[in-house]
Structures are given as structure tokens and as C-alpha cells.
Design a protein around this motif. Structure first.
Motif, short mmCIF file in Angstrom:
data_model
loop_
_atom_site.label_atom_id
_atom_site.label_comp_id
_atom_site.label_asym_id
_atom_site.label_seq_id
_atom_site.Cartn_x
_atom_site.Cartn_y
_atom_site.Cartn_z
N SER A 49 11.83 -48.91 -113.21
CA SER A 49 10.41 -49.16 -113.51
C SER A 49 9.63 -47.86 -113.53
O SER A 49 8.69 -47.70 -114.32
CB SER A 49 9.81 -50.13 -112.49
OG SER A 49 9.65 -49.56 -111.21
N PRO A 88 14.13 -52.94 -105.48
CA PRO A 88 12.76 -52.51 -105.16
C PRO A 88 12.70 -51.69 -103.88
O PRO A 88 13.40 -51.97 -102.91
CB PRO A 88 12.00 -53.83 -105.01
CG PRO A 88 12.82 -54.84 -105.73
CD PRO A 88 14.25 -54.40 -105.55
N SER A 89 11.86 -50.68 -103.90
CA SER A 89 11.63 -49.86 -102.72
C SER A 89 10.76 -50.60 -101.71
O SER A 89 9.98 -51.48 -102.07
CB SER A 89 10.94 -48.55 -103.14
OG SER A 89 10.89 -47.64 -102.07
N THR A 145 17.80 -50.74 -109.67
CA THR A 145 16.96 -51.93 -109.88
C THR A 145 16.49 -52.55 -108.57
O THR A 145 15.77 -53.55 -108.60
CB THR A 145 17.71 -52.99 -110.70
OG1 THR A 145 18.91 -53.36 -110.02
CG2 THR A 145 18.05 -52.44 -112.09
N GLU A 196 5.86 -49.24 -102.62
CA GLU A 196 6.53 -50.50 -102.36
C GLU A 196 6.64 -51.32 -103.65
O GLU A 196 5.67 -51.48 -104.39
CB GLU A 196 5.78 -51.29 -101.30
CG GLU A 196 6.51 -52.53 -100.84
CD GLU A 196 5.91 -53.16 -99.60
OE1 GLU A 196 6.51 -54.11 -99.08
OE2 GLU A 196 4.84 -52.69 -99.15
N GLY A 197 7.84 -51.82 -103.90
CA GLY A 197 8.09 -52.63 -105.08
C GLY A 197 8.58 -51.86 -106.29
O GLY A 197 9.08 -52.47 -107.24
N ASP A 198 8.43 -50.54 -106.28
CA ASP A 198 8.92 -49.73 -107.40
C ASP A 198 10.44 -49.72 -107.44
O ASP A 198 11.11 -49.78 -106.40
CB ASP A 198 8.45 -48.28 -107.27
CG ASP A 198 6.99 -48.08 -107.60
OD1 ASP A 198 6.41 -48.94 -108.28
OD2 ASP A 198 6.42 -47.05 -107.16
N THR A 199 11.00 -49.60 -108.63
CA THR A 199 12.42 -49.33 -108.81
C THR A 199 12.57 -48.06 -109.63
O THR A 199 11.61 -47.60 -110.27
CB THR A 199 13.14 -50.48 -109.55
OG1 THR A 199 12.69 -50.50 -110.92
CG2 THR A 199 12.86 -51.82 -108.89
#
Length: 233
Positions: free
Chosen positions: A95, A166-167, A164, A89-92
Motif C-alpha cells: 500500500s 498490516p503494520s 501484505t 498502523e494499518g499500512d502495508t
């Protein structure tokens, strides 16, 4: 689920092998517009087009999509990642590639990409294509030259925004997963693939292949999918 710069035909070799074993195989389109669009589309596809247990397989950016879809549509019992992003969660995408040594994570993206606007694009967004040289040297370097040119000339672009966004909460926290790591992958370096797969608790296999291992070495993906299917009660 195919990834960026590809379509469902990238799975033809693996799909033919699975069909030969009696499996039903579907290759839905990946919209390549961002996970907030692509994941609901796949969830709807699974809900309407599948019955019974599903092994959901993703390549490259397709791994982001299946991670955000597996608990939202269809009876998904296992995940298989092939040379894929396995985000938390929150990864792109950007990133996850930052500092990885990826051939496409470079200071000047115009050296590896061709960038073009598209109708209706949000402000600042654009389509991203691989330069032909990038296909030949970093994306599919273990394929014959004629096949590399077919990829370069027929690629489907992904948007900048898709890389870009976020997952969301990852399905691999509740669904068992397998990962095929291409040890000659220059797009998602093998160390990055292993790190994501280990974080997800995936069963890992490795194959000496480029980013498109499902084309150059389809038996590796085939075996991983068989193992995932065999695990379903």
C-alpha cells in the motif's frame, strides 16, 4: 535490522565506522516472513542480547520491523530509518508503494521478481527474489558491477505475505526518529520516503544514493545514527 533481499552484512561499512567510535553493534537476522513473526523475533533478540540504551536502525522492510518492535523489547531510545518504510498502523509495504512510481510496483510482478514456493508456506504465499536485472538497474545501481552480482546471487527472499501484512501501532509516535532519504532510490522513491518521514516527525537527511545507501554512502547512515545516539540522555 536489514531489509528484504539482504542480510546483516549489508551494514558492514556502517557497523565498522560505529565500532571505531566505541559503539557496540549488533546485526540480528530479519526472518522476512511478515511483521507478526519478524517483530516478536527482534523484540526477543533485543530483550536478551542488549543492555542499556539502544538506537534501533532499519533499512527498507527492516523499517517495518523496527516500527513494530521498538516498544516491545530492550531499552530503545531512538529509531533510525535508512531508505526505509516508516509505516503507520494499518499500512502495508504494497500500500505504501502503490502509485509511488517504484520500480518494483509494476502491473506484472514477474517482470521484476522471481517467485518460488517454500515448504510449509500458507496457501497462496511464496518467496520473492529480485531478478538480477532489477538488482542492477533499480536496487543497487550505484554499486560496482561485481558487488551488484554478489547481491543478486546471495539475496535472502522475502515472502509475498510480508508485503501484505498490516503494520501495528507505530513506535515512532513515542520514540524519536531520524530518516536518511536516498535521492536516487528506485525501490522506495524519495518522495515516498520523505512523506513517511515527515508523518513520523523524523529528522531528515538526504544522500545521493540508491536504495542501498548504507553500502554506497555509509557516512550518511553513520551520521544519522550518531545524531540519534547523541540525543539520548
Amino acid at each position: 535490522m536489514h531489509g528484504a533481499w539482504a542480510d546483516a552484512s549489508s551494514w558492514n561499512a556502517v557497523a565498522s565506522m560505529l565500532q571505531g567510535q566505541g559503539f557496540s553493534v549488533l546485526g540480528p537476522p530479519n526472518l522476512l516472513r511478515g511483521v507478526t513473526t519478524d517483530a516478536p523475533y527482534l523484540a526477543s533478540f533485543l530483550a536478551q542480547r542488549t543492555t542499556g540504551p539502544v538506537v534501533l536502525v532499519g533499512h527498507s522492510y527492516g523499517g517495518v520491523v523496527v516500527t513494530n518492535t521498538a516498544t516491545a523489547g530492550g531499552d530503545v531510545r531512538a529509531l533510525v530509518y535508512v531508505n526505509a518504510f516508516i509505516p503507520d498502523e494499518g499500512d502495508t509495504v504494497f500500500s505504501l508503494l502503490g502509485g509511488s512510481g517504484s520500480a518494483i510496483a509494476v502491473p506484472d510482478p514477474t517482470t521484476v521478481f522471481d517467485i518460488a514456493g517454500y515448504p510449509g508456506a500458507p496457501e497462496g504465499d511464496a518467496d520473492v527474489y529480485l531478478k538480477a536485472d532489477t538488482v542492477h538497474k533499480a536496487f543497487a545501481q550505484d554499486l560496482p558491477e561485481t558487488d551488484r552480482w554478489l547481491i543478486a546471487e546471495g539475496q535472502r527472499p522475502i515472502t509475498l505475505g510480508a508485503n501484505t501484512t498490516p503494520s501495528g501501532p507505530p513506535a515512532w509516535k513515542t520514540v524519536r526518529s531520524w530518516a536518511v532519504v536516498g535521492t536516487d532510490d528506485r525501490v522506495i522513491p524519495p518522495d515516498t520516503q520523505r512523506r513517511m518521514a515527515e508523518r513520523a516527525g523524523a529528522t531528515i537527511t538526504e544522500v545521493a544514493a540508491s536504495h542501498v545507501s548504507m553500502i554506497s554512502r555509509p557516512e550518511a547512515a553513520f551520521d544519522a545514527i550518531l545524531a540519534a545516539a547523541a540525543s539520548i540522555d
